[in-house]
Scaffold this motif. Structure first.
Motif, PDB file in Angstrom:
ATOM      1  N   GLY A   1       0.820  -1.200   0.000  1.00 48.11           N
ATOM      2  CA  GLY A   1       0.000   0.000   0.000  1.00 48.11           C
ATOM      3  C   GLY A   1       0.850   1.244   0.000  1.00 48.11           C
ATOM      4  O   GLY A   1       1.681   1.452   0.887  1.00 48.11           O
ATOM      5  N   THR A   2       0.676   2.099  -1.011  1.00 49.32           N
ATOM      6  CA  THR A   2       1.579   3.245  -1.172  1.00 49.32           C
ATOM      7  C   THR A   2       0.909   4.590  -0.974  1.00 49.32           C
ATOM      8  O   THR A   2       1.459   5.607  -1.342  1.00 49.32           O
ATOM      9  N   GLY A   3      -0.232   4.625  -0.363  1.00 52.99           N
ATOM     10  CA  GLY A   3      -0.908   5.888  -0.097  1.00 52.99           C
ATOM     11  C   GLY A   3      -2.400   5.669  -0.020  1.00 52.99           C
ATOM     12  O   GLY A   3      -2.954   4.764  -0.652  1.00 52.99           O
ATOM     13  N   LEU A   4      -3.082   6.502   0.781  1.00 55.93           N
ATOM     14  CA  LEU A   4      -4.528   6.390   0.978  1.00 55.93           C
ATOM     15  C   LEU A   4      -5.164   7.753   0.794  1.00 55.93           C
ATOM     16  O   LEU A   4      -4.754   8.729   1.434  1.00 55.93           O
TER      17      LEU A   4
ATOM     18  N   THR B   1       2.489   2.414   3.375  1.00 53.35           N
ATOM     19  CA  THR B   1       3.461   3.495   3.258  1.00 53.35           C
ATOM     20  C   THR B   1       2.788   4.690   2.589  1.00 53.35           C
ATOM     21  O   THR B   1       1.630   4.636   2.206  1.00 53.35           O
ATOM     22  N   GLY B   2       3.517   5.784   2.452  1.00 58.80           N
ATOM     23  CA  GLY B   2       3.001   6.939   1.743  1.00 58.80           C
ATOM     24  C   GLY B   2       2.117   7.823   2.599  1.00 58.80           C
ATOM     25  O   GLY B   2       2.002   7.650   3.814  1.00 58.80           O
ATOM     26  N   ALA B   3       1.466   8.768   1.926  1.00 61.92           N
ATOM     27  CA  ALA B   3       0.659   9.781   2.600  1.00 61.92           C
ATOM     28  C   ALA B   3      -0.789   9.333   2.761  1.00 61.92           C
ATOM     29  O   ALA B   3      -1.279   8.457   2.049  1.00 61.92           O
ATOM     30  N   THR B   4      -1.462   9.980   3.693  1.00 61.31           N
ATOM     31  CA  THR B   4      -2.883   9.751   3.955  1.00 61.31           C
ATOM     32  C   THR B   4      -3.605  11.085   3.821  1.00 61.31           C
ATOM     33  O   THR B   4      -3.257  12.048   4.510  1.00 61.31           O
ATOM     34  N   THR B   5      -4.612  11.127   2.940  1.00 60.93           N
ATOM     35  CA  THR B   5      -5.316  12.382   2.675  1.00 60.93           C
ATOM     36  C   THR B   5      -6.821  12.159   2.714  1.00 60.93           C
ATOM     37  O   THR B   5      -7.336  11.286   2.015  1.00 60.93           O
TER      38      THR B   5
ATOM     39  N   ASP C   1       2.999  11.916   5.496  1.00 60.22           N
ATOM     40  CA  ASP C   1       2.099  12.971   5.931  1.00 60.22           C
ATOM     41  C   ASP C   1       0.653  12.503   6.054  1.00 60.22           C
ATOM     42  O   ASP C   1       0.185  11.640   5.303  1.00 60.22           O
ATOM     43  N   VAL C   2      -0.064  13.152   6.971  1.00 61.44           N
ATOM     44  CA  VAL C   2      -1.511  12.988   7.116  1.00 61.44           C
ATOM     45  C   VAL C   2      -2.154  14.363   6.958  1.00 61.44           C
ATOM     46  O   VAL C   2      -1.773  15.317   7.650  1.00 61.44           O
ATOM     47  N   THR C   3      -3.127  14.472   6.045  1.00 60.74           N
ATOM     48  CA  THR C   3      -3.807  15.745   5.810  1.00 60.74           C
ATOM     49  C   THR C   3      -5.308  15.521   5.791  1.00 60.74           C
ATOM     50  O   THR C   3      -5.812  14.688   5.038  1.00 60.74           O
ATOM     51  N   VAL C   4      -6.025  16.263   6.633  1.00 56.74           N
ATOM     52  CA  VAL C   4      -7.484  16.245   6.639  1.00 56.74           C
ATOM     53  C   VAL C   4      -7.955  17.657   6.339  1.00 56.74           C
ATOM     54  O   VAL C   4      -7.596  18.605   7.046  1.00 56.74           O
ATOM     55  N   THR C   5      -8.764  17.804   5.272  1.00 61.07           N
ATOM     56  CA  THR C   5      -9.200  19.122   4.824  1.00 61.07           C
ATOM     57  C   THR C   5     -10.720  19.159   4.730  1.00 61.07           C
ATOM     58  O   THR C   5     -11.333  18.286   4.126  1.00 61.07           O
TER      59      THR C   5
ATOM     60  N   TRP D   1       1.409   8.188  13.297  1.00 61.67           N
ATOM     61  CA  TRP D   1       2.549   7.516  13.915  1.00 61.67           C
ATOM     62  C   TRP D   1       3.745   7.467  12.963  1.00 61.67           C
ATOM     63  O   TRP D   1       4.767   6.846  13.271  1.00 61.67           O
ATOM     64  N   GLY D   2       3.633   8.117  11.827  1.00 61.84           N
ATOM     65  CA  GLY D   2       4.660   8.042  10.810  1.00 61.84           C
ATOM     66  C   GLY D   2       5.694   9.145  10.895  1.00 61.84           C
ATOM     67  O   GLY D   2       5.805   9.865  11.894  1.00 61.84           O
ATOM     68  N   SER D   3       6.427   9.319   9.791  1.00 64.45           N
ATOM     69  CA  SER D   3       7.545  10.266   9.760  1.00 64.45           C
ATOM     70  C   SER D   3       7.143  11.645   9.246  1.00 64.45           C
ATOM     71  O   SER D   3       7.955  12.574   9.280  1.00 64.45           O
ATOM     72  N   GLY D   4       5.919  11.809   8.784  1.00 60.62           N
ATOM     73  CA  GLY D   4       5.505  13.077   8.202  1.00 60.62           C
ATOM     74  C   GLY D   4       4.716  13.941   9.161  1.00 60.62           C
ATOM     75  O   GLY D   4       4.591  13.669  10.357  1.00 60.62           O
ATOM     76  N   ASP D   5       4.170  15.024   8.603  1.00 58.24           N
ATOM     77  CA  ASP D   5       3.392  15.982   9.383  1.00 58.24           C
ATOM     78  C   ASP D   5       1.920  15.598   9.426  1.00 58.24           C
ATOM     79  O   ASP D   5       1.396  14.937   8.523  1.00 58.24           O
TER      80      ASP D   5
END
Length: 254
Positions: free
Chosen positions: A109-112, A136-140, A164-168, A186-190
């Motif tokens: 899994g490379t992003g959600l 892996t990857g970002a969550t948006t 990164d995790v971004t909720v907009t 819990w990851g390495s991003g913001d």
């Protein structure tokens, strides 16, 4: 798999059941009524190949008594759920949208990405949107319509191998019996929560944002954020995280 706008799909357990255990991608597109009745799911889609995509047009309605949309990707690609119509889970403990990307053991899994248009409405017995990135990857998660759940309007989890995790929220309403938005990284991003308009309401938390990895936490609001019992906004950085910023440019927080 594509559903035309004039059709209706109904199943006693599943409206659409699509399970790909092969090596390719999985795609399900809906534009009309889909229903999974007794103990069931409107759209059930799993993928062990590459990417998983579920799309709903504004003309669509998806109903299930356990899940509206169940999308689980254990393959090597990304997971994407896009909604523009009505999604309803009619039970007491289920999910409007249940989206899982990857598995910790496989690192797949490379992003959600979960996206809701302004025409959309999502409701779940427990969770409106539950988005968990275990790969892996970002969550948006991006919303502009109505979202409701008796536990959380939106619940987001991002594991240790993610970024990164971004909720907009750009419009609409997000309502949870306990939490409006509950987000953990819990990851390495913001971890970023950005509300430019709309309302977010819960009893325990309007917004909860917790960074347990190594990135920063940023919350920006311009609409209404409300908790009826405890915290309008609670932001937490563990000792491994970096900056924490909360910014209000308009609206009300209570």
């Amino acid at each position: 798999m594509t559903q035309a706008a004039a059709s209706t799909i109904t199943g006693a357990a599943y409206g659409i059941y699509a399970a790909n255990t092969g090596t390719g991608a999985t795609s399900v597109s809906s534009a009309a009524a889909i229903s999974g009745a007794s103990g069931g799911t409107g759209i059930y889609a799993t993928n062990a190949g590459t990417g998983l995509t579920v799309m709903q047009a504004a003309t669509g309605s998806i109903t299930g008594s356990t899940n509206g949309i169940y999308a689980v990707n254990t393959g090597m690609g990304a997971t994407s759920v896009t909604t523009a119509g009505t999604i309803s889970e009619t039970g007491t403990g289920g999910y409007g949208v249940y989206a899982i990307n990857g598995t910790p053991s496989l690192g797949a899994g490379t992003g959600l990405t979960v996206t809701q248009a302004a025409t959309g409405s999502i409701s779940g017995g427990a969770y409106g949107i539950f988005a968990s990135n275990r790969g892996t990857g970002a969550t948006t998660v991006t919303t502009a319509g109505a979202i409701a759940g008796t536990t959380s309007g939106i619940d987001v989890y991002s594991g240790k191998a993610t970024t990164d995790v971004t909720v907009t929220q750009s419009a609409g309403s997000i309502t949870g019996g306990s939490n409006g938005i509950f987000a953990q990284n819990w990851g390495s991003g913001d971890l970023t929560i950005d509300q430019t308009a709309g309302s977010i309401t819960g009893s325990s938390f309007g917004i909860y944002a917790g960074s347990y990895g190594t990135g920063a936490t940023a919350i920006a609001t311009a609409g209404t954020v409300k908790a009826t019992n405890t915290y309008g906004i609670k932001a937490y950085n563990a000792s491994t995280a970096t900056d924490l910023t909360v910014t209000q440019t308009a609206g009300a927080i209570s």
